[in-house]
Design an enzyme around this catalytic site. Structure first.
Site, PDB file in Angstrom:
ATOM      1  N   ARG A 225       3.990  11.125 -11.176  1.00 35.57           N
ATOM      2  CA  ARG A 225       4.297   9.692 -11.193  1.00 35.57           C
ATOM      3  C   ARG A 225       3.615   8.990 -12.380  1.00 35.57           C
ATOM      4  NH1 ARG A 225       7.448   9.626  -6.697  1.00 35.57           N
ATOM      5  NH2 ARG A 225       6.619  10.791  -4.927  1.00 35.57           N
TER       6      ARG A 225
ATOM      7  N   ARG B 157      -5.105   7.803  -8.952  1.00 33.57           N
ATOM      8  CA  ARG B 157      -4.077   6.968  -9.589  1.00 33.57           C
ATOM      9  C   ARG B 157      -4.564   5.572  -9.942  1.00 33.57           C
ATOM     10  NH1 ARG B 157       1.260   9.012  -6.316  1.00 33.57           N
ATOM     11  NH2 ARG B 157       1.503  10.943  -7.496  1.00 33.57           N
TER      12      ARG B 157
ATOM     13  N   LYS C 232      12.354  13.428  -1.495  1.00 36.45           N
ATOM     14  CA  LYS C 232      11.360  14.497  -1.295  1.00 36.45           C
ATOM     15  C   LYS C 232      10.822  14.471   0.136  1.00 36.45           C
ATOM     16  CE  LYS C 232       7.607  14.261  -4.034  1.00 36.45           C
ATOM     17  NZ  LYS C 232       6.323  14.562  -3.404  1.00 36.45           N
TER      18      LYS C 232
ATOM     19  N   LYS D 266      -4.536  10.798  -4.469  1.00 37.45           N
ATOM     20  CA  LYS D 266      -3.203  11.365  -4.720  1.00 37.45           C
ATOM     21  C   LYS D 266      -3.316  12.510  -5.744  1.00 37.45           C
ATOM     22  CE  LYS D 266      -1.095   8.791  -1.803  1.00 37.45           C
ATOM     23  NZ  LYS D 266      -0.603   9.408  -0.575  1.00 37.45           N
TER      24      LYS D 266
ATOM     25  N   SER E   9      -1.153   6.710   6.997  1.00 33.30           N
ATOM     26  CA  SER E   9      -0.669   7.877   6.261  1.00 33.30           C
ATOM     27  C   SER E   9       0.450   8.576   7.036  1.00 33.30           C
ATOM     28  CB  SER E   9      -1.816   8.867   6.026  1.00 33.30           C
ATOM     29  OG  SER E   9      -1.302  10.148   5.725  1.00 33.30           O
TER      30      SER E   9
ATOM     31  N   ARG F 298      -7.935  17.368  -2.801  1.00 35.79           N
ATOM     32  CA  ARG F 298      -7.477  16.291  -1.898  1.00 35.79           C
ATOM     33  C   ARG F 298      -7.967  16.534  -0.462  1.00 35.79           C
ATOM     34  NH1 ARG F 298      -1.295  15.397  -3.301  1.00 35.79           N
ATOM     35  NH2 ARG F 298      -1.585  13.632  -1.896  1.00 35.79           N
TER      36      ARG F 298
ATOM     37  N   ASP G  48       3.495   5.195  -3.346  1.00 38.60           N
ATOM     38  CA  ASP G  48       3.903   6.040  -4.474  1.00 38.60           C
ATOM     39  C   ASP G  48       4.427   5.228  -5.657  1.00 38.60           C
ATOM     40  OD1 ASP G  48       3.198   8.282  -3.076  1.00 38.60           O
ATOM     41  OD2 ASP G  48       5.216   8.688  -2.334  1.00 38.60           O
TER      42      ASP G  48
HETATM   43  C1  S3P Z   1       4.447  11.270   1.962  1.00 37.31           C
HETATM   44  C2  S3P Z   1       3.563  10.318   2.339  1.00 37.31           C
HETATM   45  C3  S3P Z   1       2.687   9.599   1.406  1.00 37.31           C
HETATM   46  C4  S3P Z   1       3.146   9.768  -0.041  1.00 37.31           C
HETATM   47  C5  S3P Z   1       3.579  11.146  -0.373  1.00 37.31           C
HETATM   48  C6  S3P Z   1       4.667  11.641   0.555  1.00 37.31           C
HETATM   49  C7  S3P Z   1       5.231  11.946   3.024  1.00 37.31           C
HETATM   50  O1  S3P Z   1       1.373  10.093   1.558  1.00 37.31           O
HETATM   51  O2  S3P Z   1       2.140   9.358  -0.925  1.00 37.31           O
HETATM   52  O3  S3P Z   1       4.073  11.207  -1.703  1.00 37.31           O
HETATM   53  O4  S3P Z   1       6.266  12.562   2.702  1.00 37.31           O
HETATM   54  O5  S3P Z   1       4.812  11.882   4.183  1.00 37.31           O
HETATM   55  P1  S3P Z   1       0.383   9.484   2.676  1.00 37.31           P
HETATM   56  O6  S3P Z   1       1.217   9.279   3.850  1.00 37.31           O
HETATM   57  O7  S3P Z   1      -0.665  10.507   2.915  1.00 37.31           O
HETATM   58  O8  S3P Z   1      -0.152   8.235   2.042  1.00 37.31           O
END
Ligand code: S3P
Length: 434
Positions: free
Chosen positions: A394, A352, A23, A348, A173, A130, A321
């Site tokens: 999830r 979670r 993804k 999230k 992040s 969020r 995740d």
């Molecule tokens: C993601 C980063 C993560 C993750 C999300 C996908 C991404 O979030 O939890 O499912 O594709 O950059 P954060 O980077 O905000 O923690």
């Protein structure tokens, strides 16, 4: 489907399995292709059997990018994209709806914050809860201008000229980091991002593969604007975060011997495998190769007796995740496990920490919520119960895996959300019924 039932102890995880395309890489393939004025081919963007199983998330990204002038065509399962460069997107006639996808909302806010037109961004009820201040604040420091109540969606991005500069990334992040990278590509000057906590690095790797405008030097990411992109295509490997559910199912169920094919093995994504191995999990990585700058390979899993673990600090962003499914593994491991420094989990698709703890408690687990994580005392077995997905993909899949080992029947209310990241998840699980 309002409800699904899983009959425990009727599964055998023997054989092989493909999981959906990654993804995170999929989102980025679409965003980066949007910067390329020539045609980009993206292979394996969707689940290979049926392109209509493109998750809602990816539909969110494709739809939003189409609304700002990016062209898409689908031919024989491949997606062809004709982008517009970093500064020539067009104003959307309507609101850009990011659905359930935090990645779409954060990345598109970065992409559009240096454009000369106004954009409105919104999402579903979960996404509206969020935080967006994590991108609004640094983008404002870069010169962006926004209007949002409560620093969340709906959000209006006002026309702005971005300056660039030097910024510290303290949150760990990848969404914030990527939003700033996409913004920096449309800024007036160079931008340096200093990463203090490692997070997934697909945006950097994928851009480094197609432009000289992004360089990584230690923990600094240096971006020069107006990228010239030289890109033919992306091939998206399998999603390790989706594989994680079957990996844990294989470890926890008896007599497993499961082979999961073509998984992205980027080190910023497979820390959960390191953790599960430290817990005693028999997991082997085989047949590795490099595809488009990413390491890809197969994962082989055997049933294992697991021991407890402590998970904390800098490892949290690297397995953010996978914490719900790791919590299930800890619940059935020998000894007391602790997960700390994981407050990000509360932000999230659901809170979670709260949803993992509440659902695992229903199944008989000895698990306590703390301010920033959980304490889990391992037990020998769990029992089926009626559970809720909390509309979080999830959480739904974690409960389903728990259901395979539980005594009796486990039901999941609102299970459909699994298709956000894993279309056909329940069918694939059912293939392993004895
Ligand atoms: C993601 C980063 C993560 C993750 C999300 C996908 C991404 O979030 O939890 O499912 O594709 O950059 P954060 O980077 O905000 O923690």
């Amino acid at each position: 489907m309002d409800k699904i039932e899983i009959k425990g102890e009727t599964y055998s995880f023997k054989g092989s399995l493909d999981v959906p395309a990654d993804k995170s890489i999929g989102h980025r393939a679409l965003f980066i292709s949007s910067l390329n004025k020539d045609m980009t081919k993206i292979s394996n963007l969707a689940s290979s059997e049926d392109v209509r199983t493109i998750s809602d998330d990816l539909q969110s990204t494709i739809k939003c990018l189409a609304d700002i002038g990016v062209q898409f065509a689908e031919i024989k399962g491949n997606i062809f994209v004709r982008g517009r460069g970093s500064k020539e997107f067009i104003q959307s006639e309507g609101i850009l709806n990011c659905g359930n996808s935090g990645t779409t909302a954060r990345l598109i806010t970065g992409l559009l914050s240096g454009q000369q037109f106004e954009s409105k961004i919104d999402g579903d009820d979960s996404l509206r809860k969020r935080p967006m201040d994590r991108v609004i604040k640094p983008l404002t420091e870069m010169g962006g201008s926004f209007s949002a109540s409560d620093n969340s969606l709906p959000l209006t991005i006002l026309p702005s000229v971005l300056k660039g500069g030097r910024f510290d990334l303290n949150l760990g992040s990848a969404q914030v980091k990527s939003a700033l990278i996409f913004a920096a590509l449309s800024a007036e000057e160079e931008t340096t991002l200093v990463e203090h906590k490692r997070s997934r690095n697909h945006t950097e790797l994928m851009l480094q593969g197609c432009t000289d405008n992004l360089k990584v030097n230690g923990n600094e990411i240096i971006i020069t604007p107006n990228p010239s992109i030289n890109l033919e295509g992306f091939e998206v490997p399998g999603d390790p975060s989706s594989a994680a559910f079957f990996i844990v199912a294989g470890l926890l169920n008896k007599d497993s011997e499961l082979h999961i094919k073509n998984i992205c093995l980027n080190q910023t994504r497979i820390h959960f495998i390191t953790i599960l191995k430290e817990m005693g999990g028999q997991i082997e990585i085989v047949d590795t190769k490099k595809i488009g700058g990413e390491e890809v390979g197969d994962v082989v899993i055997k049933s294992s007796h697991l021991k407890s673990i402590k998970i904390e600090k800098d490892s949290i962003p690297l397995l953010i995740d996978e914490i719900p499914i790791i919590s299930l593994a800890c619940s059935l491991a020998e000894g007391k496990s602790e997960i700390i420094d994981a407050e990000e989990l509360r932000l999230k698709e659901s809170d979670r920490i709260q949803t993992t703890v509440s659902e695992l408690k229903k199944l008989g687990c000895n698990i306590q919520e703390t301010k920033d994580g959980m304490i889990i005392e391992g037990i020998e077995g769990i029992k089926g119960a009626e559970c809720e997905s909390h509309n979080d993909h999830r959480i739904a899949m974690m409960i389903a895996v728990a259901g395979t080992v539980a005594k009796g029947t486990t039901s999941i209310n609102n299970p459909e959300c699994a298709s956000i990241s894993f279309p056909n998840f329940y069918d694939k699980l059912n293939n392993f019924r004895k």
